[in-house]
Design a protein around this motif. Structure first.
Motif, PDB file in Angstrom:
ATOM      1  N   GLN A  64     -12.965 -10.570  21.159  1.00 21.11           N
ATOM      2  CA  GLN A  64     -12.613  -9.574  22.176  1.00 21.11           C
ATOM      3  C   GLN A  64     -11.140  -9.158  22.016  1.00 21.11           C
ATOM      4  O   GLN A  64     -10.808  -7.969  22.062  1.00 21.11           O
ATOM      5  CB  GLN A  64     -12.825 -10.208  23.558  1.00 21.11           C
ATOM      6  CG  GLN A  64     -12.601  -9.297  24.741  1.00 21.11           C
ATOM      7  CD  GLN A  64     -12.927 -10.027  26.058  1.00 21.11           C
ATOM      8  OE1 GLN A  64     -12.742 -11.241  26.179  1.00 21.11           O
ATOM      9  NE2 GLN A  64     -13.420  -9.287  27.036  1.00 21.11           N
ATOM     10  N   ALA A  65     -10.272 -10.141  21.766  1.00 22.81           N
ATOM     11  CA  ALA A  65      -8.840  -9.851  21.574  1.00 22.81           C
ATOM     12  C   ALA A  65      -8.620  -9.050  20.289  1.00 22.81           C
ATOM     13  O   ALA A  65      -7.831  -8.094  20.262  1.00 22.81           O
ATOM     14  CB  ALA A  65      -8.050 -11.161  21.536  1.00 22.81           C
ATOM     15  N   GLU A  67     -10.832  -7.125  18.711  1.00 26.13           N
ATOM     16  CA  GLU A  67     -11.368  -5.768  18.923  1.00 26.13           C
ATOM     17  C   GLU A  67     -10.343  -4.922  19.685  1.00 26.13           C
ATOM     18  O   GLU A  67     -10.072  -3.775  19.319  1.00 26.13           O
ATOM     19  CB  GLU A  67     -12.694  -5.845  19.703  1.00 26.13           C
ATOM     20  CG  GLU A  67     -13.866  -6.361  18.866  1.00 26.13           C
ATOM     21  CD  GLU A  67     -15.088  -6.745  19.714  1.00 26.13           C
ATOM     22  OE1 GLU A  67     -14.928  -7.524  20.689  1.00 26.13           O
ATOM     23  OE2 GLU A  67     -16.196  -6.262  19.415  1.00 26.13           O
ATOM     24  N   LYS A  68      -9.762  -5.504  20.726  1.00 29.62           N
ATOM     25  CA  LYS A  68      -8.764  -4.778  21.532  1.00 29.62           C
ATOM     26  C   LYS A  68      -7.546  -4.392  20.682  1.00 29.62           C
ATOM     27  O   LYS A  68      -7.044  -3.266  20.769  1.00 29.62           O
ATOM     28  CB  LYS A  68      -8.333  -5.661  22.713  1.00 29.62           C
ATOM     29  CG  LYS A  68      -7.556  -4.905  23.781  1.00 29.62           C
ATOM     30  CD  LYS A  68      -7.242  -5.791  24.970  1.00 29.62           C
ATOM     31  CE  LYS A  68      -6.387  -5.023  25.961  1.00 29.62           C
ATOM     32  NZ  LYS A  68      -5.918  -5.898  27.061  1.00 29.62           N
ATOM     33  N   GLU A  69      -7.072  -5.315  19.849  1.00 27.53           N
ATOM     34  CA  GLU A  69      -5.917  -5.029  18.976  1.00 27.53           C
ATOM     35  C   GLU A  69      -6.218  -3.870  18.033  1.00 27.53           C
ATOM     36  O   GLU A  69      -5.319  -3.192  17.555  1.00 27.53           O
ATOM     37  CB  GLU A  69      -5.571  -6.280  18.140  1.00 27.53           C
ATOM     38  CG  GLU A  69      -4.942  -7.415  18.941  1.00 27.53           C
ATOM     39  CD  GLU A  69      -5.035  -8.781  18.247  1.00 27.53           C
ATOM     40  OE1 GLU A  69      -4.836  -9.794  18.941  1.00 27.53           O
ATOM     41  OE2 GLU A  69      -5.328  -8.819  17.025  1.00 27.53           O
ATOM     42  N   PRO A  73     -13.776  -1.198  21.809  1.00 29.79           N
ATOM     43  CA  PRO A  73     -14.387  -1.902  22.930  1.00 29.79           C
ATOM     44  C   PRO A  73     -14.970  -3.242  22.459  1.00 29.79           C
ATOM     45  O   PRO A  73     -15.193  -3.435  21.258  1.00 29.79           O
ATOM     46  CB  PRO A  73     -15.521  -0.963  23.380  1.00 29.79           C
ATOM     47  CG  PRO A  73     -15.844  -0.147  22.173  1.00 29.79           C
ATOM     48  CD  PRO A  73     -14.559  -0.001  21.395  1.00 29.79           C
ATOM     49  N   HIS A  74     -15.190  -4.148  23.400  1.00 31.13           N
ATOM     50  CA  HIS A  74     -15.728  -5.462  23.037  1.00 31.13           C
ATOM     51  C   HIS A  74     -17.259  -5.430  22.975  1.00 31.13           C
ATOM     52  O   HIS A  74     -17.925  -5.332  23.997  1.00 31.13           O
ATOM     53  CB  HIS A  74     -15.289  -6.517  24.056  1.00 31.13           C
ATOM     54  CG  HIS A  74     -15.969  -7.831  23.853  1.00 31.13           C
ATOM     55  ND1 HIS A  74     -15.987  -8.492  22.640  1.00 31.13           N
ATOM     56  CD2 HIS A  74     -16.691  -8.619  24.696  1.00 31.13           C
ATOM     57  CE1 HIS A  74     -16.672  -9.615  22.753  1.00 31.13           C
ATOM     58  NE2 HIS A  74     -17.120  -9.712  23.984  1.00 31.13           N
TER      59      HIS A  74
END
Lengths: 142, 142
Positions: A64-65, A67-69, A73-74
């Motif tokens: 999730q982190a 993907e955000k970087e 979206p997750h």
């Protein structure tokens, strides 16, 4: 010695078992789970499931982190299969994490998962065990 | 390669995370746990707690079996402390299991725990990590 390394302390917690496999395990002021023997029909979670939940949550959060970087979206889906097997040195768990990330290419998914494997603390703890594998899949059907 | 060893298959299960740290992780037809970031106030369990629950249950169950083999009631108390720390290679978990067995001598407790460490599958998975320690204590006060 872990104790001699220079660490910044971020968080700590404790989990307690006094009942063995017939009762509950708990975190003081936190989650309590009924536990039971995986080889019996009694309702309850077991160490296999709790380990799978820990690793899948850790890898899911790390992806999730990542993907955000990458401005995404997750959507990563992490499924951890835990088998209990008996070998020449007694009972062992085989831990196999499978990861599907639908919105990126297979090559990108392999890159993200390779980063996550080196960042997720639970994955790091298991990484020197020969019983832990991690795999990018294009679907969970096979 | 774990795959090439000769194993007798005993049990298998799966845990799934699709929500990262904001939602739930679950075992199909089994335990579902709300998960949350350990550094935030949101209610929920985290990978640290789930790992602690897995290891404490596994060690508790193994000690229960060893106590039984020795004709003793199950009184072993297992407490697993998990810290999240940040070091030069990112986040890591330090896992410290403390065990108190009130009805036997310290030397016997050390012997039982040493056996349990080699039998409990979760302990075996963590045993090659430098971040895992296990200790017999005469009380949990210190």
């Amino acid at each position: 010695m872990a104790e001699n390394k220079h660490y910044i302390h971020k968080y700590e917690t404790e989990a307690i078992n006094q009942d063995g496999l017939n009762g509950a395990s708990y975190v003081p002021n936190g989650l309590a789970v009924v536990v039971s023997n995986p080889l019996k029909d009694t309702p309850g979670a077991n160490p296999e499931q709790l380990l799978g939940l820990s690793l899948s949550t850790c890898m899911g959060a790390t992806l999730q982190a990542i993907e955000k970087e990458n401005g995404l979206p997750h959507l990563a889906d992490v499924r951890v299969h835990v088998s209990m097997v008996k070998g020449t040195s007694g009972l062992e768990f085989l831990v196999k994490a499978r990861i599907h990330i639908p919105h990126i290419t297979h090559a990108q998914a392999v890159d993200f998962v390779s980063q996550a494997e080196k960042r997720c603390p639970v994955s790091k703890l298991l990484s020197s065990s020969g019983n832990y594998t991690i795999e990018v899949v294009d679907s969970f059907d096979d």
